[in-house]
Design an enzyme around this catalytic site. Structure first.
Site, PDB file in Angstrom:
ATOM      1  N   GLU A 146       0.819  -1.205   0.000  1.00  0.00           N
ATOM      2  CA  GLU A 146       0.000   0.000   0.000  1.00  0.00           C
ATOM      3  C   GLU A 146       0.854   1.258   0.000  1.00  0.00           C
ATOM      4  O   GLU A 146       0.501   2.256  -0.638  1.00  0.00           O
ATOM      5  CB  GLU A 146      -0.939   0.002   1.209  1.00  0.00           C
ATOM      6  CG  GLU A 146      -2.026  -1.057   1.160  1.00  0.00           C
ATOM      7  CD  GLU A 146      -2.947  -0.914  -0.034  1.00  0.00           C
ATOM      8  OE1 GLU A 146      -3.063   0.206  -0.572  1.00  0.00           O
ATOM      9  OE2 GLU A 146      -3.543  -1.924  -0.451  1.00  0.00           O
ATOM     10  N   TYR A 169      -6.287   6.073   4.859  1.00  0.00           N
ATOM     11  CA  TYR A 169      -6.429   5.070   3.811  1.00  0.00           C
ATOM     12  C   TYR A 169      -5.571   3.837   4.080  1.00  0.00           C
ATOM     13  O   TYR A 169      -6.055   2.704   4.026  1.00  0.00           O
ATOM     14  CB  TYR A 169      -6.048   5.666   2.451  1.00  0.00           C
ATOM     15  CG  TYR A 169      -5.789   4.587   1.441  1.00  0.00           C
ATOM     16  CD1 TYR A 169      -6.837   3.905   0.836  1.00  0.00           C
ATOM     17  CD2 TYR A 169      -4.488   4.189   1.132  1.00  0.00           C
ATOM     18  CE1 TYR A 169      -6.608   2.880  -0.065  1.00  0.00           C
ATOM     19  CE2 TYR A 169      -4.245   3.169   0.238  1.00  0.00           C
ATOM     20  CZ  TYR A 169      -5.310   2.519  -0.351  1.00  0.00           C
ATOM     21  OH  TYR A 169      -5.071   1.493  -1.225  1.00  0.00           O
ATOM     22  N   ASP A 222      -9.432   5.732  -2.035  1.00  0.00           N
ATOM     23  CA  ASP A 222      -8.274   6.252  -2.744  1.00  0.00           C
ATOM     24  C   ASP A 222      -8.755   6.906  -4.029  1.00  0.00           C
ATOM     25  O   ASP A 222      -9.969   7.094  -4.235  1.00  0.00           O
ATOM     26  CB  ASP A 222      -7.249   5.148  -3.012  1.00  0.00           C
ATOM     27  CG  ASP A 222      -7.708   4.185  -4.104  1.00  0.00           C
ATOM     28  OD1 ASP A 222      -8.925   4.138  -4.400  1.00  0.00           O
ATOM     29  OD2 ASP A 222      -6.849   3.474  -4.663  1.00  0.00           O
TER      30      ASP A 222
END
Length: 594
Positions: A113, A197, A215
Site C-alpha cells: 500500500e 487510507y 483512494d
C-alpha cells in the site's frame, strides 16, 4: 449513527493532508466535517424527517446516497462476483492470501500500500518483489540501514515513504513487541506515516475489519455511481465518500471488497476511457444512466429528471406556479409543469430548448434548486442548489459522458527552481574512473539520498559558475577552474517542484588521484553509481555527462568514417575526378573574396 449525521457532525480531527483545503462556510450553515475517524456502518433505508430537514437546510440531496438496502446488496454482490473472476494476479495479493501469520500478512499489505501511493502497479511489482526478498519480515526491515532502504527505493519516487516505512517497522519491533496493531484506528494512531487510507487497507485486508477505504480509484467510482459533481477534495465531499465506502463495504469480505472497488477504478472505471459495458455495477450508476437517457431523447430525460427531483426532495409542483413540500403525487411531466406555470413565456414552444437545457443540467443531478431560465419559471426551495452537484459554472459536457465525474479541479503549477550541479570525475583513479557524490540533508526533498555537488542558482545567473566551483572545492580541494565545462541542462518535475539542473562536468586529468573523501561524500565507480541511492534526476544528469565524453556520445548511427591511411590509393583517373568535385578550401575562398 446516520450517514448524514456523520457528514454534518463537527470535526474532532483534521482532514487528511491531501484534503487540507476546506470548503468555505456558506451563510454560516456549513459545519466542518470529520475526516480522521472511522464512521460506523449506517442503515441505507429511509431517512427520518428531521434528517431530511437537515439535508434541505444544508443544501444536500439524498439522491447522492444509497437509500435502498437492496441497492447496497446488489452493489456488493455484483462487485465481488466480478472481482473473483477478473482480479489481477499481483504478488502482494498472493503473499497476503497465502500468509497465515497475521503480522507478516499485515506487513506484506503495508509495504504494497505504501509503494502503490502515487505509483502505477506495473512500476511497483518489481520493487515489491525485490523488497520482500530482501526484507521478508518486520524484523528484517527494522535491522536494515536507511542507506539500504534508500538504495532499494531509488527510482520509485516520494522517497520519504521508504524512510517512514522503516521507522514504522522499528517501532513495531522495539515498542509493540513485533505485533502490528489490529484495527484501523490503532494503526493510524501508532504507526508513523500511516494515514486513514493505509490504516483501513491494512485492517480490512490483513485483519478482516469491516472498514471502507477511499483512494483515487474509489473516488472516481463513487462520484460516477452517485453523480457527485462537486470538488472531491472539499471536506464535505470527502466525508461523504468515506461514509459511502463505509456503508457499502461487505462485512463478510471487507478486504476483498476494498480491493475490488480499487480494481474497478483502475481497470474499468478509468479516468479517460471507461469501459462502462463491462462494469458490474452499471445498473446502479447515475452517470451512466444519464448518458443513456440523453441518447434516447430529451423529452424522456426531462420527465424522468422532474420525477426524480420531486421524489428525492419530497417536493411537488402545486400547479399554481410554485413548489410545495408534501407527500408525493403522480409523476409530473415536462409539458404539464410548463403548462401550469403562471408565466406566459413558459408556454412558448420556442423557449422549450432553453428550458430543457437548463433543467437537464440541474435536475438530472437532482439539485434542489434550478437556475437560469428554468429558475425564473420554477422557484427554487430555500435550500438552494445541491452542494454535491456540479456548480452552474461547469455544465454537463455531452461529449465527455461519464467522465464528467468526478470534477477535475485545477492543479497549481509546480514551483520552478534552478540548480547548478557538476559531475566531478577522476579518470585515472585506482580501479577505474570515479565520480564524487555527496549526501543530501536528512530532511526535506530527497532526504538522505546521494547527488552530485550542487548549488541553488538563479535562472541564467551570472555567478552560477563561481558558486559551483566553490562548492566543488569545499569537497575536493583546489581544482582547475578552466576545465569546468557547461554540458547542458536537465528538467525534472517532482510532485510540487519543477527543478532545472544546469549540468557541468570537470575531469581531473593528470592529477594525483584522491582516495579519501570527507564525511558526507564518496568517490564511486560508474558501476557503483548506478546501484547507489541516487534519484532519477541524478541519473538523468549523469547521462548528459556520459553523452559528452569521448567515445560515449549517443546519437543516430552513422557510417564509419575511414582515415586516409586506411584507404586504397586512388587511380590517376579517380584523383582527377576527386579534385574536380572537391570543394575549395577556406583559404582559396578568402583570397577570392579579397
Amino acid at each position: 449513527m446516520s450517514i448524514w449525521r456523520a457528514i454534518m457532525k463537527k470535526p474532532r480531527t483534521a482532514v487528511r493532508s491531501c484534503q487540507r483545503k476546506r470548503a468555505p462556510c456558506q451563510e454560516g450553515r456549513e459545519k466542518r466535517v470529520l475526516s480522521g475517524r472511522q464512521v460506523k456502518p449506517s442503515t441505507p433505508n429511509g431517512l427520518a424527517g428531521r434528517q431530511e430537514e437537515v439535508l434541505l437546510q444544508a443544501s444536500l440531496s439524498p439522491y447522492h446516497l444509497f437509500r435502498d438496502p437492496a441497492d447496497v446488496r446488489v452493489f456488493r454482490e455484483n462487485l465481488l462476483s466480478w472481482y473473483d473472476r477478473e482480479k489481477r494476479d499481483l504478488p502482494w495479493r498472493r503473499r497476503a492470501e497465502g500468509e497465515v501469520d497475521l503480522d507478516r500478512r499485515a506487513y506484506a499489505v503495508w509495504v504494497s500500500e505504501v509503494m502503490l501511493q502515487q505509483t502505477q502497479v506495473a512500476t511497483v511489482i518489481n520493487y515489491y518483489t525485490r523488497w520482500m526478498q530482501k526484507w521478508p519480515t518486520l524484523q528484517d526491515l527494522a535491522s536494515a540501514s536507511l542507506e539500504e532502504v534508500n538504495q532499494l527505493w531509488a527510482g520509485l519516487g516520494y522517497y520519504s515513504r521508504g524512510r517512514r516505512l522503516q521507522e514504522g517497522a522499528r517501532k513495531v519491533v522495539e515498542e509493540l513487541g513485533g505485533h502490528m496493531p489490529r484495527t484501523a484506528e490503532t494503526l493510524q494512531q501508532l504507526l508513523p506515516g500511516v494515514g486513514r487510507y493505509t490504516a483501513g487497507a491494512i485492517a480490512s485486508i490483513a485483519f478482516g475489519q469491516a472498514t471502507g477505504v477511499v483512494d483515487g480509484n474509489v473516488v472516481r467510482v463513487l462520484c460516477r455511481v452517485r453523480a457527485i459533481g462537486a470538488d472531491p477534495r472539499s471536506a464535505l465531499v470527502s466525508q461523504l465518500l468515506w461514509s459511502l465506502a463505509q456503508q457499502l463495504v461487505d462485512p463478510a469480505r471487507p478486504g476483498d471488497w476494498n480491493q475490488a472497488a480499487m480494481e474497478l477504478g483502475a481497470t474499468v472505471c478509468t479516468p479517460q476511457h471507461p469501459r462502462c459495458s463491462q462494469c458490474p455495477v452499471q445498473s446502479l450508476c447515475w452517470a451512466q444512466q444519464r448518458v443513456s437517457r440523453l441518447r434516447k431523447g430529451q423529452a424522456g430525460v426531462l420527465d424522468g429528471d422532474l420525477w426524480r427531483l420531486t421524489s428525492a426532495s419530497r417536493l411537488r409542483w402545486s400547479g399554481n406556479g410554485s413548489w410545495a413540500r408534501g407527500p408525493r403525487r403522480a409523476a409530473p411531466t415536462w409539458r404539464s409543469v410548463v403548462s401550469a406555470s403562471p408565466s406566459p413565456a413558459a408556454r412558448r414552444p420556442a423557449l422549450y430548448p432553453t428550458l430543457s437545457k437548463t433543467l437537464q443540467s440541474w435536475a438530472t443531478a437532482c439539485c434542489l434548486g434550478l437556475s437560469g431560465a428554468a429558475g425564473s419559471l420554477f422557484p427554487a426551495p430555500r435550500a438552494g442548489p445541491c452542494r454535491l452537484c456540479a456548480p452552474p459554472t461547469e455544465p454537463w459536457d455531452p461529449t465527455r459522458g461519464v467522465t464528467n465525474f468526478p470534477r477535475k479541479a485545477g492543479r497549481r503549477p509546480p514551483r520552478e527552481e534552478c540548480s547548478a550541479t557538476c559531475v566531478l570525475e577522476q579518470p585515472g583513479a585506482l580501479g577505474g574512473p570515479r565520480v564524487l557524490l555527496v549526501q543530501r540533508p536528512s530532511s526535506g526533498l530527497l532526504a538522505g539520498l546521494w547527488q552530485f555537488p550542487a548549488v541553488t542558482a538563479e535562472p541564467s545567473g551570472p555567478r552560477e559558475r563561481e558558486a559551483l566551483l566553490r562548492e566543488l572545492q569545499s569537497w575536493a580541494g583546489p581544482l582547475p577552474a578552466p576545465r569546468l565545462r557547461h554540458l547542458g541542462q536537465v528538467v525534472h518535475t517532482f510532485s510540487h517542484i519543477k527543478l532545472t539542473y544546469q549540468v557541468y562536468g570537470l575531469a581531473l586529468e593528470g592529477q594525483t588521484p584522491v582516495t579519501v573523501a570527507p564525511p558526507g561524500a564518496r568517490w564511486l565507480t560508474r558501476e557503483e553509481f548506478h546501484t547507489a541511492a541516487v534519484s532519477t534526476a541524478m541519473k538523468k544528469v549523469f547521462r548528459v555527462y556520459e553523452g559528452q565524453q569521448p567515445g560515449t556520445r549517443k546519437g543516430p548511427k552513422r557510417c564509419p568514417v575511414s582515415t586516409p591511411s586506411s584507404r586504397k590509393k586512388p587511380s590517376p583517373g579517380q584523383q582527377l575526378l576527386d579534385s574536380f568535385f572537391r570543394p575549395p578550401d577556406a583559404s582559396s575562398l578568402n583570397s577570392t573574396a579579397q
